[in-house]
Design a protein around this motif. Structure first.
Motif, PDB file in Angstrom:
ATOM      1  N   ASP A   4     -19.937  24.305  -6.920  1.00  0.00           N
ATOM      2  CA  ASP A   4     -19.665  23.287  -5.903  1.00  0.00           C
ATOM      3  C   ASP A   4     -20.691  23.308  -4.777  1.00  0.00           C
ATOM      4  O   ASP A   4     -20.819  22.338  -4.034  1.00  0.00           O
ATOM      5  N   SER A   5     -21.395  24.450  -4.621  1.00  0.00           N
ATOM      6  CA  SER A   5     -22.380  24.515  -3.545  1.00  0.00           C
ATOM      7  C   SER A   5     -23.575  23.609  -3.810  1.00  0.00           C
ATOM      8  O   SER A   5     -24.325  23.277  -2.896  1.00  0.00           O
ATOM      9  N   ARG A   6     -23.757  23.219  -5.065  1.00  0.00           N
ATOM     10  CA  ARG A   6     -24.877  22.353  -5.406  1.00  0.00           C
ATOM     11  C   ARG A   6     -24.437  20.898  -5.365  1.00  0.00           C
ATOM     12  O   ARG A   6     -24.423  20.205  -6.371  1.00  0.00           O
ATOM     13  N   THR A   7     -24.014  20.436  -4.229  1.00  0.00           N
ATOM     14  CA  THR A   7     -23.590  19.047  -4.074  1.00  0.00           C
ATOM     15  C   THR A   7     -24.559  18.325  -3.153  1.00  0.00           C
ATOM     16  O   THR A   7     -25.176  18.933  -2.269  1.00  0.00           O
ATOM     17  N   VAL A   8     -24.654  17.037  -3.358  1.00  0.00           N
ATOM     18  CA  VAL A   8     -25.513  16.212  -2.508  1.00  0.00           C
ATOM     19  C   VAL A   8     -24.727  15.001  -2.040  1.00  0.00           C
ATOM     20  O   VAL A   8     -23.767  14.574  -2.695  1.00  0.00           O
ATOM     21  N   LEU A   9     -25.116  14.461  -0.902  1.00  0.00           N
ATOM     22  CA  LEU A   9     -24.506  13.241  -0.390  1.00  0.00           C
ATOM     23  C   LEU A   9     -25.351  12.050  -0.806  1.00  0.00           C
ATOM     24  O   LEU A   9     -26.577  12.069  -0.674  1.00  0.00           O
ATOM     25  N   ARG A  10     -24.685  11.031  -1.314  1.00  0.00           N
ATOM     26  CA  ARG A  10     -25.387   9.809  -1.706  1.00  0.00           C
ATOM     27  C   ARG A  10     -24.795   8.643  -0.924  1.00  0.00           C
ATOM     28  O   ARG A  10     -23.586   8.398  -0.970  1.00  0.00           O
ATOM     29  N   ASP A  11     -25.654   7.935  -0.208  1.00  0.00           N
ATOM     30  CA  ASP A  11     -25.189   6.825   0.629  1.00  0.00           C
ATOM     31  C   ASP A  11     -24.596   5.711  -0.216  1.00  0.00           C
ATOM     32  O   ASP A  11     -25.097   5.383  -1.299  1.00  0.00           O
ATOM     33  N   ARG A  12     -23.550   5.115   0.322  1.00  0.00           N
ATOM     34  CA  ARG A  12     -22.953   3.953  -0.327  1.00  0.00           C
ATOM     35  C   ARG A  12     -23.759   2.704   0.017  1.00  0.00           C
ATOM     36  O   ARG A  12     -24.486   2.667   1.019  1.00  0.00           O
ATOM     37  N   VAL A  13     -23.594   1.689  -0.803  1.00  0.00           N
ATOM     38  CA  VAL A  13     -24.221   0.398  -0.521  1.00  0.00           C
ATOM     39  C   VAL A  13     -23.663  -0.118   0.802  1.00  0.00           C
ATOM     40  O   VAL A  13     -22.449  -0.074   1.031  1.00  0.00           O
ATOM     41  N   PRO A  14     -24.509  -0.593   1.704  1.00  0.00           N
ATOM     42  CA  PRO A  14     -24.015  -1.106   2.997  1.00  0.00           C
ATOM     43  C   PRO A  14     -23.076  -2.300   2.791  1.00  0.00           C
ATOM     44  O   PRO A  14     -23.184  -3.042   1.809  1.00  0.00           O
ATOM     45  N   GLY A  15     -22.181  -2.489   3.726  1.00  0.00           N
ATOM     46  CA  GLY A  15     -21.298  -3.647   3.676  1.00  0.00           C
ATOM     47  C   GLY A  15     -19.863  -3.267   3.935  1.00  0.00           C
ATOM     48  O   GLY A  15     -19.549  -2.142   4.333  1.00  0.00           O
TER      49      GLY A  15
ATOM     50  N   LEU B 211       0.879  -1.168   0.000  1.00  0.00           N
ATOM     51  CA  LEU B 211       0.000   0.000   0.000  1.00  0.00           C
ATOM     52  C   LEU B 211       0.918   1.220   0.000  1.00  0.00           C
ATOM     53  O   LEU B 211       1.640   1.453   0.972  1.00  0.00           O
ATOM     54  N   TYR B 212       0.913   1.972  -1.069  1.00  0.00           N
ATOM     55  CA  TYR B 212       1.859   3.075  -1.226  1.00  0.00           C
ATOM     56  C   TYR B 212       1.366   4.336  -0.520  1.00  0.00           C
ATOM     57  O   TYR B 212       0.159   4.588  -0.418  1.00  0.00           O
ATOM     58  N   ARG B 213       2.323   5.116  -0.039  1.00  0.00           N
ATOM     59  CA  ARG B 213       1.999   6.317   0.722  1.00  0.00           C
ATOM     60  C   ARG B 213       1.079   7.248  -0.056  1.00  0.00           C
ATOM     61  O   ARG B 213       0.143   7.833   0.501  1.00  0.00           O
ATOM     62  N   GLU B 214       1.338   7.391  -1.358  1.00  0.00           N
ATOM     63  CA  GLU B 214       0.528   8.294  -2.172  1.00  0.00           C
ATOM     64  C   GLU B 214      -0.922   7.827  -2.296  1.00  0.00           C
ATOM     65  O   GLU B 214      -1.809   8.616  -2.625  1.00  0.00           O
ATOM     66  N   ALA B 215      -1.159   6.550  -2.039  1.00  0.00           N
ATOM     67  CA  ALA B 215      -2.505   5.991  -2.167  1.00  0.00           C
ATOM     68  C   ALA B 215      -3.331   6.140  -0.898  1.00  0.00           C
ATOM     69  O   ALA B 215      -4.544   5.889  -0.910  1.00  0.00           O
ATOM     70  N   LEU B 216      -2.712   6.545   0.209  1.00  0.00           N
ATOM     71  CA  LEU B 216      -3.396   6.562   1.500  1.00  0.00           C
ATOM     72  C   LEU B 216      -4.677   7.401   1.527  1.00  0.00           C
ATOM     73  O   LEU B 216      -5.701   6.938   2.052  1.00  0.00           O
ATOM     74  N   PRO B 217      -4.690   8.631   0.994  1.00  0.00           N
ATOM     75  CA  PRO B 217      -5.936   9.416   1.076  1.00  0.00           C
ATOM     76  C   PRO B 217      -7.127   8.720   0.429  1.00  0.00           C
ATOM     77  O   PRO B 217      -8.231   8.706   1.008  1.00  0.00           O
ATOM     78  N   ALA B 218      -6.927   8.114  -0.734  1.00  0.00           N
ATOM     79  CA  ALA B 218      -8.030   7.436  -1.421  1.00  0.00           C
ATOM     80  C   ALA B 218      -8.479   6.212  -0.632  1.00  0.00           C
ATOM     81  O   ALA B 218      -9.690   5.968  -0.473  1.00  0.00           O
ATOM     82  N   PHE B 219      -7.535   5.426  -0.129  1.00  0.00           N
ATOM     83  CA  PHE B 219      -7.901   4.213   0.600  1.00  0.00           C
ATOM     84  C   PHE B 219      -8.571   4.540   1.934  1.00  0.00           C
ATOM     85  O   PHE B 219      -9.511   3.849   2.340  1.00  0.00           O
ATOM     86  N   LYS B 220      -8.114   5.577   2.598  1.00  0.00           N
ATOM     87  CA  LYS B 220      -8.752   5.949   3.863  1.00  0.00           C
ATOM     88  C   LYS B 220     -10.195   6.382   3.633  1.00  0.00           C
ATOM     89  O   LYS B 220     -11.086   6.059   4.428  1.00  0.00           O
ATOM     90  N   ASN B 221     -10.441   7.083   2.530  1.00  0.00           N
ATOM     91  CA  ASN B 221     -11.815   7.459   2.200  1.00  0.00           C
ATOM     92  C   ASN B 221     -12.659   6.238   1.864  1.00  0.00           C
ATOM     93  O   ASN B 221     -13.809   6.107   2.305  1.00  0.00           O
ATOM     94  N   ALA B 222     -12.091   5.336   1.066  1.00  0.00           N
ATOM     95  CA  ALA B 222     -12.836   4.136   0.665  1.00  0.00           C
ATOM     96  C   ALA B 222     -13.174   3.266   1.865  1.00  0.00           C
ATOM     97  O   ALA B 222     -14.218   2.607   1.897  1.00  0.00           O
ATOM     98  N   VAL B 223     -12.312   3.269   2.861  1.00  0.00           N
ATOM     99  CA  VAL B 223     -12.550   2.475   4.069  1.00  0.00           C
ATOM    100  C   VAL B 223     -13.580   3.134   4.979  1.00  0.00           C
ATOM    101  O   VAL B 223     -14.462   2.456   5.539  1.00  0.00           O
ATOM    102  N   SER B 224     -13.513   4.457   5.140  1.00  0.00           N
ATOM    103  CA  SER B 224     -14.287   5.116   6.199  1.00  0.00           C
ATOM    104  C   SER B 224     -15.573   5.792   5.748  1.00  0.00           C
ATOM    105  O   SER B 224     -16.521   5.898   6.541  1.00  0.00           O
ATOM    106  N   LEU B 225     -15.655   6.257   4.506  1.00  0.00           N
ATOM    107  CA  LEU B 225     -16.821   7.028   4.099  1.00  0.00           C
ATOM    108  C   LEU B 225     -18.064   6.141   3.954  1.00  0.00           C
ATOM    109  O   LEU B 225     -17.992   5.042   3.397  1.00  0.00           O
ATOM    110  N   THR B 226     -19.191   6.636   4.447  1.00  0.00           N
ATOM    111  CA  THR B 226     -20.457   5.922   4.282  1.00  0.00           C
ATOM    112  C   THR B 226     -21.300   6.516   3.160  1.00  0.00           C
ATOM    113  O   THR B 226     -22.354   5.984   2.821  1.00  0.00           O
ATOM    114  N   SER B 227     -20.801   7.627   2.579  1.00  0.00           N
ATOM    115  CA  SER B 227     -21.491   8.261   1.449  1.00  0.00           C
ATOM    116  C   SER B 227     -20.464   8.990   0.589  1.00  0.00           C
ATOM    117  O   SER B 227     -19.344   9.270   1.047  1.00  0.00           O
ATOM    118  N   PHE B 228     -20.842   9.269  -0.639  1.00  0.00           N
ATOM    119  CA  PHE B 228     -19.995  10.046  -1.543  1.00  0.00           C
ATOM    120  C   PHE B 228     -20.720  11.318  -1.949  1.00  0.00           C
ATOM    121  O   PHE B 228     -21.950  11.350  -2.050  1.00  0.00           O
TER     122      PHE B 228
END
Length: 317
Positions: A199-210, A173-190
């Motif tokens: 950019d003010s017109r953004t919405v949160l969409r829940d990820r598939v559970p699991g 797991l390369y150092r440069e990849a850490l921000p993306a992997f930490k988001n993929a592990v922890s975020l429950t929505s995108f």
């Protein structure tokens, strides 16, 4: 084929082998669009006009490149011998090393790969689904089998040891990849950023559970979906000038194998691509005898070593 009668006459004199003849036809069909665009036979191309042709014919990998370039050189020589008009000897000056193509379709290491991602994806801290695409391609660079990427769980990512674990195997797991992997592990929505609004017109969409690392917002992520959506997006980025690289899962897989071989070579360990080639050959079905399989594996390892040397030359390392 452009100038079909001329090229078929050349092929009839060039070989009696059906396989070689078919291969020659395939090469000439490949370069036909370039001839049609310039409205002239490739035997009349200047050196500059030949560059995109030879890049296409040679490709990145070594296997078969000398055969293909020899075919084109013999064709031009045949045109000269038969005193056909406007024939140039530009093909004799072509560099068959293909370093430009190597630089276009590979990366030198994690830092260049991260720079590429920053050109074609939204920043990680915007927390969009692009984090999933980054992780998928990072796994290619790390050597994870493509079919295994969609099985990786968030618990398989070990940030303390900087490893991705799956069954009995470990991948860096390369150092440069850490921000993306930490988001993929922890975020429950995108975040979804509407392309027609600020950019003010953004919405949160829940990820598939699991716990699947690459889960999205609609359904379980499939490799076919990743391939098709990323291929379109990355090709568009290349066309509109956001990047000069044309990368894919397999090209990043090769880049990662070369990068790790170079790191080992710097430590005094000779490059060895037997495991990499064995894994590539796992995806193919062989109906011939084991002796042929051994020959094919040895030949591919030799070609891979040649490609590795060209990769090092391309990046002057």
């Amino acid at each position: 084929m452009y100038n079909e009668e001329r090229k078929l006459a050349f092929i009839r004199g060039y070989t009696k082998s059906v396989n070689t003849s078919d291969s020659a036809v395939a090469v000439f069909n490949t370069i036909q669009p370039y001839e049609e665009a310039l409205q002239k036979d490739m035997a009349s191309f200047t050196t500059e006009e030949l560059r995109p042709v030879t890049d296409t014919v040679l490709g990145v990998k070594s296997a078969g490149k000398r055969t293909r370039i020899t075919l084109l050189r013999e064709y031009v020589r045949w045109c000269q011998t038969n005193h056909l008009p406007d024939v140039l000897d530009s093909i004799t000056h072509v560099d068959i090393s293909g370093l430009d193509k190597m630089r276009e379709q590979t990366v030198s290491g994690p830092l260049q790969l991260q720079n590429y991602f920053n050109q074609v994806f939204t920043p990680e801290n915007e927390e969009t689904v692009d984090n999933i695409y980054r992780c998928w391609l990072w796994m290619a660079f790390s050597g994870v089998r493509e079919e295994d990427t969609v099985e990786i769980l968030d618990t398989d990512v070990d940030f303390s040891e900087m490893l991705i674990r799956l069954r009995e195997e470990e991948y860096p797991l390369y150092r440069e990849a850490l921000p993306a992997f930490k988001n993929a592990v922890s975020l429950t929505s995108f975040r979804y950023i509407h392309p027609n609004y600020s950019d003010s017109r953004t919405v949160l969409r829940d990820r598939v559970p699991g716990h699947l690392l690459l889960r999205g917002i609609k359904s379980t992520t499939k490799i076919s979906t990743l391939r098709s959506s990323l291929s379109r997006h990355l090709s568009e980025c290349q066309k509109n000038g956001r990047t000069d690289k044309g990368l894919s899962f397999s090209r990043l897989e090769m880049s990662g194998a070369f990068y790790r071989a170079y790191e080992q070579e710097r430590a005094g360990i000779p490059p060895d691509f037997s495991d990499y080639i064995a894994r590539l050959m796992e995806r193919q079905e062989y109906t011939r005898e084991s002796q042929y399989i051994r020959w094919a594996r040895n030949q591919r390892e030799k070609d891979c070593l040649d490609d590795y040397q060209r990769w090092k030359l391309a990046y002057s390392i």
